[in-house]
Design a protein around this motif. Structure first.
Motif, PDB file in Angstrom:
ATOM      1  N   ARG A  91       0.854  -1.188   0.000  1.00 40.15           N
ATOM      2  CA  ARG A  91       0.000   0.000   0.000  1.00 40.15           C
ATOM      3  C   ARG A  91       0.887   1.233   0.000  1.00 40.15           C
ATOM      4  O   ARG A  91       1.688   1.437   0.911  1.00 40.15           O
ATOM      5  CB  ARG A  91      -0.935  -0.029   1.216  1.00 40.15           C
ATOM      6  N   GLU A 124       0.825   5.238   0.035  1.00 36.57           N
ATOM      7  CA  GLU A 124      -0.135   6.302   0.404  1.00 36.57           C
ATOM      8  C   GLU A 124       0.498   7.671   0.275  1.00 36.57           C
ATOM      9  O   GLU A 124       1.424   8.003   1.023  1.00 36.57           O
ATOM     10  CB  GLU A 124      -0.601   6.108   1.851  1.00 36.57           C
ATOM     11  N   SER A 145      -0.640   7.330  -4.762  1.00 36.19           N
ATOM     12  CA  SER A 145      -1.217   6.254  -3.950  1.00 36.19           C
ATOM     13  C   SER A 145      -1.572   5.088  -4.866  1.00 36.19           C
ATOM     14  O   SER A 145      -2.146   5.306  -5.941  1.00 36.19           O
ATOM     15  CB  SER A 145      -2.497   6.722  -3.245  1.00 36.19           C
ATOM     16  N   HIS A 160      -2.163   0.408  -4.657  1.00 34.54           N
ATOM     17  CA  HIS A 160      -2.029  -0.801  -3.850  1.00 34.54           C
ATOM     18  C   HIS A 160      -1.942  -2.025  -4.744  1.00 34.54           C
ATOM     19  O   HIS A 160      -2.373  -1.994  -5.910  1.00 34.54           O
ATOM     20  CB  HIS A 160      -3.184  -0.941  -2.850  1.00 34.54           C
ATOM     21  N   ASN A 209      -2.773  -6.166  -4.314  1.00 38.81           N
ATOM     22  CA  ASN A 209      -3.306  -7.226  -3.444  1.00 38.81           C
ATOM     23  C   ASN A 209      -2.488  -8.508  -3.611  1.00 38.81           C
ATOM     24  O   ASN A 209      -1.873  -8.720  -4.662  1.00 38.81           O
ATOM     25  CB  ASN A 209      -4.769  -7.517  -3.810  1.00 38.81           C
ATOM     26  N   ASN A 211       5.099  -0.740   8.063  1.00 36.96           N
ATOM     27  CA  ASN A 211       5.568   0.497   7.432  1.00 36.96           C
ATOM     28  C   ASN A 211       7.032   0.333   6.989  1.00 36.96           C
ATOM     29  O   ASN A 211       7.909   0.116   7.817  1.00 36.96           O
ATOM     30  CB  ASN A 211       5.438   1.652   8.438  1.00 36.96           C
TER      31      ASN A 211
END
Ligand code: ATP
Length: 244
Positions: A3, A5, A21, A23, A25, A64
């Motif tokens: 992810r 951001e 941004s 993402h 999966n 993170n």
């Protein structure tokens, strides 16, 4: 699995990424499209820890990773096939592949590493034949296979592929896309940067379009293939003829 951001990144005064941004999966293949200088490679470098973001957050498997050194990011499971392959030219094909597994040298059974080496050779039989040859003497397509094989040797959970077809003859590029399809079918999670938008959208599940550092479009590949803007800017003549 990944992810990104609101990431911004700079080279001195030049802003290469603006609030990006996206993402990816687990098990998904995502294509990142964009013209020269759009910021695609910078985004790959930010994710793999090779370029620090100035702003924003970056999560891999919920953790993170923004600002972590590249080696830590690799150990966590993010592999990269860099633009221009960047194989170790003076070393043999075999040594390049073994070095790809260096993050596994400590604490892992050598037999497992050898099993993976065998599966790379199954995927790319030419690399088995050429295993003793200096990597710098391989053809462009073979070097790309080696770069992919080397990164797979680290057993990445997410693989970043930067322009794998760049500079390759169409038939050779097709072979590389077949390999990418195989990786996808085996469940490898992939983020693919490509200038060959058509080929990328044929293999990916979803895509993003980056323009001067900003994401301007995103969607399922089917929707992007049907998008007039994408057709005009990235898919070329035959698409225009079919759709206009
Ligand atoms: P390409 O398809 O040509 O590789 P890209 O989409 O990968 O392009 P980046 O390489 O990420 O684009 O470059 C984004 C912007 O940052 C461009 O304006 C580029 O000139 C600039 N840039 C990239 N690397 C550097 C650097 N090392 N120093 C200064 N500016 C850079």
């Amino acid at each position: 699995m990944l992810r990104v951001e609101s990431i911004s990144a700079f080279y001195g005064a030049i802003q290469a990424l603006r609030n990006v941004s996206l993402h990816v999966n687990p098990g998904e293949m995502v294509a990142l499209l964009g013209a020269n200088g759009a910021g695609k490679t910078t985004l790959m470098k930010v994710v793999s820890g090779l370029h620090p973001p100035a702003k924003g957050k970056l999560f891999f498997s919920g953790r993170n990773i923004a600002g972590l050194p590249a080696e830590r990011v690799l150990r966590l499971g993010v592999g990269q096939v860099p633009e221009g392959r960047q194989i170790f030219a003076p070393l043999s094909v075999l040594d390049n592949l073994i070095l790809g597994a260096y993050v596994r040298f400590k604490g892992e059974n050598k037999t497992d590493i050898h099993k993976d080496l065998d599966s790379i050779f199954e995927m790319f039989p030419i690399l088995r034949e050429r295993q003793k040859q200096r990597a710098g003497t391989l053809s462009g397509g073979e070097q790309q296979m080696l770069a992919i094989g080397r990164s797979m040797m680290a057993r990445p959970k997410l693989l970043l592929l930067d322009e794998p077809s760049l500079g390759l003859a169409p038939m050779v590029a097709n072979g590389i896309f077949q390999t990418i399809r195989l990786l996808r079918d085996r469940g490898t999670t992939l983020l693919l940067v490509e200038q060959n938008a058509k080929a990328a959208l044929r293999v990916a599940n979803r895509g993003y379009v980056l323009e001067t550092g900003r994401i301007i479009l995103e969607g399922e590949t089917e929707d992007l293939l049907n998008n007039k803007e994408v057709q005009r800017a990235y898919l070329g003549k035959e698409y225009r003829e079919v759709w206009e």
